[in-house]
Motif scaffolding. Structure first.
Motif, mmCIF file in Angstrom:
data_model
loop_
_atom_site.group_PDB
_atom_site.id
_atom_site.type_symbol
_atom_site.label_atom_id
_atom_site.label_comp_id
_atom_site.label_asym_id
_atom_site.label_seq_id
_atom_site.Cartn_x
_atom_site.Cartn_y
_atom_site.Cartn_z
ATOM 1 N N LEU A 69 35.366 -0.500 -44.659
ATOM 2 C CA LEU A 69 34.351 -0.144 -45.653
ATOM 3 C C LEU A 69 34.382 1.351 -45.944
ATOM 4 O O LEU A 69 34.312 1.775 -47.105
ATOM 5 C CB LEU A 69 32.967 -0.566 -45.156
ATOM 6 N N SER A 70 34.521 2.155 -44.899
ATOM 7 C CA SER A 70 34.582 3.611 -45.083
ATOM 8 C C SER A 70 35.824 4.011 -45.873
ATOM 9 O O SER A 70 35.756 4.865 -46.763
ATOM 10 C CB SER A 70 34.580 4.304 -43.715
ATOM 11 N N GLY A 71 36.958 3.390 -45.559
ATOM 12 C CA GLY A 71 38.187 3.690 -46.273
ATOM 13 C C GLY A 71 38.111 3.318 -47.744
ATOM 14 O O GLY A 71 38.584 4.055 -48.617
ATOM 15 N N LEU A 72 37.481 2.174 -48.028
ATOM 16 C CA LEU A 72 37.350 1.732 -49.422
ATOM 17 C C LEU A 72 36.417 2.647 -50.215
ATOM 18 O O LEU A 72 36.670 2.927 -51.390
ATOM 19 C CB LEU A 72 36.846 0.284 -49.461
ATOM 20 N N PHE A 73 35.359 3.121 -49.584
ATOM 21 C CA PHE A 73 34.482 4.073 -50.268
ATOM 22 C C PHE A 73 35.200 5.411 -50.467
ATOM 23 O O PHE A 73 34.922 6.117 -51.432
ATOM 24 C CB PHE A 73 33.186 4.276 -49.482
ATOM 25 N N TYR A 74 36.107 5.751 -49.583
ATOM 26 C CA TYR A 74 36.858 7.000 -49.715
ATOM 27 C C TYR A 74 37.706 7.001 -50.986
ATOM 28 O O TYR A 74 37.817 8.028 -51.679
ATOM 29 C CB TYR A 74 37.746 7.191 -48.486
#
Length: 358
Positions: A267-272
């Motif tokens: 999720l963090s990577g996708l928001f990045y």
């Protein structure tokens, strides 16, 4: 991170997690504990985990290029100065208020909190609600320059170190934490809040930034917004519906620890890489909550207990009123307290840089 390089989608996620943790606490204190299968129960645990990931990712983005050999000593010194001025003032303020409001008498414990040393010495001896995670962050910051130097100069050692930290976390979740005992039991909680049980999450944020910026994973940035949005929805859907039985301890032990950690990292990577828009009004609100997320995280317990104990509000109205009060007080503290110290730290670093150039 200046406005030109700032990744606002990370601010959005940070604000969402701060708000989720706030709502989780308010509902828990007023209604009762949630099951480990409830979305708020999951966010109560992994909202903090995502904070760690975002912290590692953001610091990587800011300092990976700054930590260069000719000015390395100065850059590292400025990193620590800025982190101290960013974290310690509000942590100290909230710790002092909580300490005296709770009529505590352990002055040594208060001193450990206002200096941030509790994170290194006794992470479980925090004063303010939720401050254990801030103690963890301070430990991560202490390692950060070494970690980035390894990444830049000895990448194999960097990934070996990350692997060791992940194995250490697995030892915590598989062998040290007891799934038959509540997470809140003192010995269990002491193990859980140990920074080396959480360090892999901070390192995961650094790895996300490196793999996406420096390797073949850069293609994720070029995906269509609708594809990125679809992937985010899929990850959130899995996080919500995946079944978990038992208390909070089941979320942080066994296979669940691995599954939810992976989902948090994804999720963090996708928001990045996300570059979509939610509309100007929603974007503005999410950016604001991201800016004031540190204040939201530390102030929301004080706001709730102020309303509950001093104003004697015990109805369900306390939840929405506490949310509004938290947002207002967090904005004011961010504007007139946090920002003052952040600017002071930046100014101090600028003056030291000028002296070096003379």
């Amino acid at each position: 991170m200046d406005s030109k390089t700032r990744i606002y989608s990370l601010d959005y996620l940070r604000g969402l997690m701060a708000s989720s943790i706030m709502i989780f606490h308010f509902c828990t204190w007023q209604i009762g504990e949630f099951s480990s299968s409830h979305i708020l129960g999951k966010l109560g645990i992994y909202g903090v985990s995502i904070f760690y990931i975002l912290s590692g990712l953001t610091l990587y983005k800011v300092y990976y290029k700054k930590f260069n050999a000719p000015t390395l000593a100065i850059d590292v010194k400025h990193f620590f100065i800025k982190r101290v001025f960013r974290i310690i003032p509000l942590l100290s303020l909230v710790s002092i208020i909580t300490f005296f409001a709770g009529k505590h008498h352990d002055i040594e414990r208060l001193l450990l909190n206002i200096t941030g040393l509790f994170g290194f010495i006794a992470p479980e001896k925090y004063v303010a609600v939720g401050a254990w995670s801030i103690g963890n962050e301070l430990v991560f910051y202490a390692f950060f320059p070494i970690v980035i130097i390894l990444l830049k100069r000895h990448i194999k050692l960097f990934f070996l170190f990350c692997a060791l930290m992940m194995v250490l976390s697995l030892i915590f979740s598989a062998y040290l934490l007891n799934p038959a005992s509540p997470l809140g039991e003192p010995n269990q909680w002491k193990l859980y809040v140990n920074p080396f049980n959480q360090f892999y999450l901070f390192l995961s944020g650094i790895i996300i930034g490196y793999l996406i910026d420096q390797s073949k994973f850069a293609f994720l940035k070029t995906l269509e917004t609708r594809t990125q949005s679809f992937l985010i929805i899929i990850v959130v859907f899995i996080l919500v519906v995946i079944p978990v039985s038992g208390g909070e301890i089941m979320l942080v032990t066994g296979y669940n620890r691995i599954i939810f950690s992976i989902l948090s990292i994804l999720l963090s990577g996708l928001f990045y890489v996300y570059r979509g828009s939610f509309g100007s009004l929603i974007n503005g609100f999410l950016k604001l909550t991201g800016d004031i997320s540190y204040s939201i995280y530390l102030l929301h317990p004080l706001c709730f207990f102020f309303l509950q104990r001093l104003l004697k509000i015990n109805s369900m109205w306390i939840i929405p009123v506490s949310i509004i009060l938290t947002y207002i007080s967090s904005y004011l503290i961010y504007r007139f307290f946090e920002s003052v110290f952040v600017k002071l730290g930046n100014r101090l670093c600028s003056k030291q840089t000028d002296k070096q150039l003379i």
